[in-house]
Design a protein around this motif. Sequence first.
Motif, PDB file in Angstrom:
ATOM      1  N   ALA A  58     -44.567  21.964-122.591  1.00 11.53           N
ATOM      2  CA  ALA A  58     -45.377  20.739-122.650  1.00 11.53           C
ATOM      3  C   ALA A  58     -45.775  20.281-121.250  1.00 11.53           C
ATOM      4  CB  ALA A  58     -44.610  19.641-123.376  1.00 11.53           C
ATOM      5  N   PHE A  59     -44.819  20.300-120.324  1.00  8.67           N
ATOM      6  CA  PHE A  59     -45.133  19.827-118.972  1.00  8.67           C
ATOM      7  C   PHE A  59     -45.998  20.826-118.201  1.00  8.67           C
ATOM      8  CE2 PHE A  59     -42.062  16.570-119.790  1.00  8.67           C
ATOM      9  CZ  PHE A  59     -42.464  15.522-118.981  1.00  8.67           C
ATOM     10  N   MET A  60     -45.871  22.120-118.499  1.00  6.33           N
ATOM     11  CA  MET A  60     -46.757  23.097-117.868  1.00  6.33           C
ATOM     12  C   MET A  60     -48.196  22.877-118.302  1.00  6.33           C
ATOM     13  SD  MET A  60     -44.663  26.708-117.800  1.00  6.33           S
ATOM     14  CE  MET A  60     -46.092  27.565-117.145  1.00  6.33           C
ATOM     15  N   GLU A  61     -48.382  22.608-119.592  1.00 10.77           N
ATOM     16  CA  GLU A  61     -49.730  22.340-120.086  1.00 10.77           C
ATOM     17  C   GLU A  61     -50.276  21.057-119.478  1.00 10.77           C
ATOM     18  OE1 GLU A  61     -52.154  21.724-124.299  1.00 10.77           O
ATOM     19  OE2 GLU A  61     -50.058  22.374-124.331  1.00 10.77           O
ATOM     20  N   MET A  62     -49.429  20.024-119.393  1.00 13.24           N
ATOM     21  CA  MET A  62     -49.862  18.761-118.792  1.00 13.24           C
ATOM     22  C   MET A  62     -50.274  18.965-117.340  1.00 13.24           C
ATOM     23  SD  MET A  62     -48.718  16.124-116.584  1.00 13.24           S
ATOM     24  CE  MET A  62     -46.944  16.201-116.558  1.00 13.24           C
ATOM     25  N   THR A  63     -49.494  19.742-116.580  1.00  9.24           N
ATOM     26  CA  THR A  63     -49.803  19.979-115.167  1.00  9.24           C
ATOM     27  C   THR A  63     -51.131  20.700-115.002  1.00  9.24           C
ATOM     28  OG1 THR A  63     -47.437  20.101-114.679  1.00  9.24           O
ATOM     29  CG2 THR A  63     -48.938  21.001-113.035  1.00  9.24           C
ATOM     30  N   SER A  64     -51.381  21.705-115.839  1.00 12.86           N
ATOM     31  CA  SER A  64     -52.645  22.452-115.724  1.00 12.86           C
ATOM     32  C   SER A  64     -53.837  21.553-116.028  1.00 12.86           C
ATOM     33  CB  SER A  64     -52.631  23.661-116.654  1.00 12.86           C
ATOM     34  OG  SER A  64     -52.599  23.249-118.013  1.00 12.86           O
ATOM     35  N   LYS A  65     -53.707  20.680-117.010  1.00 16.97           N
ATOM     36  CA  LYS A  65     -54.799  19.753-117.334  1.00 16.97           C
ATOM     37  C   LYS A  65     -55.009  18.748-116.204  1.00 16.97           C
ATOM     38  CE  LYS A  65     -55.370  21.256-121.635  1.00 16.97           C
ATOM     39  NZ  LYS A  65     -56.580  21.998-122.052  1.00 16.97           N
ATOM     40  N   ASP A 150     -52.069  15.778-129.560  1.00 17.58           N
ATOM     41  CA  ASP A 150     -51.256  14.573-129.754  1.00 17.58           C
ATOM     42  C   ASP A 150     -49.765  14.862-129.608  1.00 17.58           C
ATOM     43  OD1 ASP A 150     -53.549  13.160-130.161  1.00 17.58           O
ATOM     44  OD2 ASP A 150     -53.404  13.127-132.354  1.00 17.58           O
ATOM     45  N   LYS A 151     -49.311  15.991-130.157  1.00 17.65           N
ATOM     46  CA  LYS A 151     -47.893  16.332-130.132  1.00 17.65           C
ATOM     47  C   LYS A 151     -47.409  16.551-128.704  1.00 17.65           C
ATOM     48  CE  LYS A 151     -44.457  17.338-133.024  1.00 17.65           C
ATOM     49  NZ  LYS A 151     -44.031  16.461-134.121  1.00 17.65           N
ATOM     50  N   THR A 152     -48.188  17.298-127.923  1.00 19.01           N
ATOM     51  CA  THR A 152     -47.806  17.574-126.529  1.00 19.01           C
ATOM     52  C   THR A 152     -47.848  16.293-125.711  1.00 19.01           C
ATOM     53  OG1 THR A 152     -48.674  19.821-126.698  1.00 19.01           O
ATOM     54  CG2 THR A 152     -48.344  18.940-124.483  1.00 19.01           C
ATOM     55  N   ALA A 153     -48.889  15.480-125.914  1.00 17.70           N
ATOM     56  CA  ALA A 153     -49.008  14.226-125.178  1.00 17.70           C
ATOM     57  C   ALA A 153     -47.826  13.308-125.478  1.00 17.70           C
ATOM     58  CB  ALA A 153     -50.316  13.535-125.541  1.00 17.70           C
ATOM     59  N   GLN A 154     -47.405  13.241-126.734  1.00 20.24           N
ATOM     60  CA  GLN A 154     -46.267  12.406-127.117  1.00 20.24           C
ATOM     61  C   GLN A 154     -44.993  12.901-126.447  1.00 20.24           C
ATOM     62  OE1 GLN A 154     -44.852  12.745-131.181  1.00 20.24           O
ATOM     63  NE2 GLN A 154     -44.458  10.536-131.310  1.00 20.24           N
ATOM     64  N   LYS A 155     -44.807  14.209-126.417  1.00 23.00           N
ATOM     65  CA  LYS A 155     -43.596  14.784-125.830  1.00 23.00           C
ATOM     66  C   LYS A 155     -43.553  14.527-124.319  1.00 23.00           C
ATOM     67  CE  LYS A 155     -41.988  18.534-127.519  1.00 23.00           C
ATOM     68  NZ  LYS A 155     -41.733  19.939-127.923  1.00 23.00           N
ATOM     69  N   VAL A 156     -44.683  14.732-123.646  1.00 19.84           N
ATOM     70  CA  VAL A 156     -44.749  14.507-122.200  1.00 19.84           C
ATOM     71  C   VAL A 156     -44.475  13.042-121.875  1.00 19.84           C
ATOM     72  CG1 VAL A 156     -46.328  14.430-120.229  1.00 19.84           C
ATOM     73  CG2 VAL A 156     -46.256  16.460-121.681  1.00 19.84           C
ATOM     74  N   ASP A 157     -45.083  12.148-122.650  1.00 20.77           N
ATOM     75  CA  ASP A 157     -44.876  10.719-122.425  1.00 20.77           C
ATOM     76  C   ASP A 157     -43.412  10.342-122.632  1.00 20.77           C
ATOM     77  OD1 ASP A 157     -45.806   7.869-122.169  1.00 20.77           O
ATOM     78  OD2 ASP A 157     -45.079   7.798-124.231  1.00 20.77           O
ATOM     79  N   PHE A 158     -42.787  10.857-123.697  1.00 19.43           N
ATOM     80  CA  PHE A 158     -41.400  10.516-124.009  1.00 19.43           C
ATOM     81  C   PHE A 158     -40.454  10.986-122.908  1.00 19.43           C
ATOM     82  CE2 PHE A 158     -37.273  11.545-125.926  1.00 19.43           C
ATOM     83  CZ  PHE A 158     -36.953  10.338-126.519  1.00 19.43           C
ATOM     84  N   TYR A 159     -40.573  12.243-122.500  1.00 21.66           N
ATOM     85  CA  TYR A 159     -39.631  12.770-121.519  1.00 21.66           C
ATOM     86  C   TYR A 159     -39.922  12.264-120.106  1.00 21.66           C
ATOM     87  CZ  TYR A 159     -37.305  15.574-124.983  1.00 21.66           C
ATOM     88  OH  TYR A 159     -36.569  15.962-126.081  1.00 21.66           O
TER      89      TYR A 159
END
Length: 601
Positions: A58-65, A150-159
Amino acid sequence: MAEQQPPDIKLPDPVEFSKSMAGIAERSQKLVSEFLERQQQEGNGGASALDPMNIGAAFMEMTSKMMADPAKMMQAQMTLWQDYMRLWQSTAQRMMGQEADPVAAPERGDRRFKHSEWDENELFDYVKQSYLLTARWMQSTVKDVEGLDDKTAQKVDFYTRQFVDAMAPSNFLMTNPEVLKETLESGGENLVKGLENLLDDLERGKGRLKIKMTDTEAFELGANIAVTPGKVVYQNDLMQLLQYEPTTKQVNKRPLLIIPPWINKFYILDLRPKNSFIRWAVEQGHTVFVISWVNPDEKLAAKTFEDYMMEGPLDALNAIEKATGEKDANVIGYCLGGTLLACTLSYMAAKKDNRVKSATFFTTMMDFSDSGELGVFIDEVQLAALEEKMNQKGYLEGAEMATTFNMLRANDLIWSFVVNNYLMGKDPFPFDLLYWNSDSTRMPAAMHSFYLRNMYQENRLPEPGGIRLKGVDIHLSKIKVPASLISTREDHIAPWKATYAATQMLGGPVKFILAGSGHIAGVVNPPEAKKYGYWTNAKNPTTPDDWINAASEHGGSWWPEWGKWVGGYSDGKVAARKPGDGKLKVLEDAPGSYAKVKAQD
């Protein structure tokens, strides 16, 4: 002006200090050895063992975006820099004796910075505001990343929030003024005691940190908690059925059955006499029956969701008829117990079984499309890892579930105890709710896997025939039983707007009541407390926003409001019934032996 006196500094006794440290070193060495041995026995376990929560992807995807839009990142950095400049200016003004408004202030209800030094001391005020600025910048930057599902965004926000909470200056010795003061005044005894507390918790958790939240020795089931008089009148592999002693000469003809969740123990509804819903319901003239679920072990690994339906509410209804002579009943389901009740009612409708005359759902989800922050823990990688773990033992450890729920309110249920127990070196305060919260339960592997996959992951329950139990397709719309839904406005486990969806799915008349506060406090809210309030609306429009916009607010507890509603289905009065009067013999006193089994037993 008088000179400010420095704090008294107490030096530790060298002999006692040496003994304490020697004992700590010995216990620490033993814990490390046991940890290494356990790791060797468990083996590698693959990628899922290294990242069972599937956070890394999840965080790898967030970082690339994020890196794909450097201009936006630069703007965020500039905003943070400007906020820091404002904070420097504000702090400088305060140091020169001038008044200055804070640049960042804690949210209402944030108890981490309640000590006066966080506001009065310029240095600690700066540390506090610096942290708040950085925390808010980090969370807002993560939330603003575009292109995530939505699922990845929720996970990144939570952690991200978990990380932010962990890094709070209140959690560290050198940046917490209250801890520093205690350390100086006690000569470091608080830290030695805190280290001993930490080792105690590691030993209790067998190498895993099991934070002690309350004085567990201060409570005993049936002695000073779960004390409403009653008897166990029936039991099977999965549950004991409790019947409570009447306190009125006459009672409602139709008995009341309560189905609690099996993720927790039933006595959340019977903590103390002053806040016991069970006691209150008995006083209103109900013949109250409560299911007390077993704390399962490996022998019950194959028990399914179907078994919980057949051996839970359906067996209970049969037993109630034998105990009272009454075939019909009013039924309450709490949280997961409510989800089970909905499935049971649909099954009964297909079987032309109309014994349930009213159904009440406490904080119950039937549509899991918006499952709140619990959805963070549900994806294929995590479920596969969880199932692998459950299949090894035949059940899910109670501590696993408890940790998940504690993470939803980390500042209250994790970090406050880290500060109190480990930094301040204090023992936790006796608190009935936290004793119950720590009294965790295990989950049978087959049942829990079915529940997580069919409800949370695939959201099959709202689909007509999406779930099939004992050869029967479950259709919520075929439930014609009058229903009352009690939800809570600040619920972090069953978000109230998600629970409201049931008003549009059930086939009978529905009364929706929205209580103040959260998943527990909003439900366990006796009238005597005069707290929180609740909302009602005679109509159930399509959306929860339309419902709340037209709802009427009332003060105090929702219990009397619900009492009037369920009273309409009481079917008159009869002489009070005592446990054992009917065809069922008394097996033992409430709260019963099933409730007394600890997850670690």
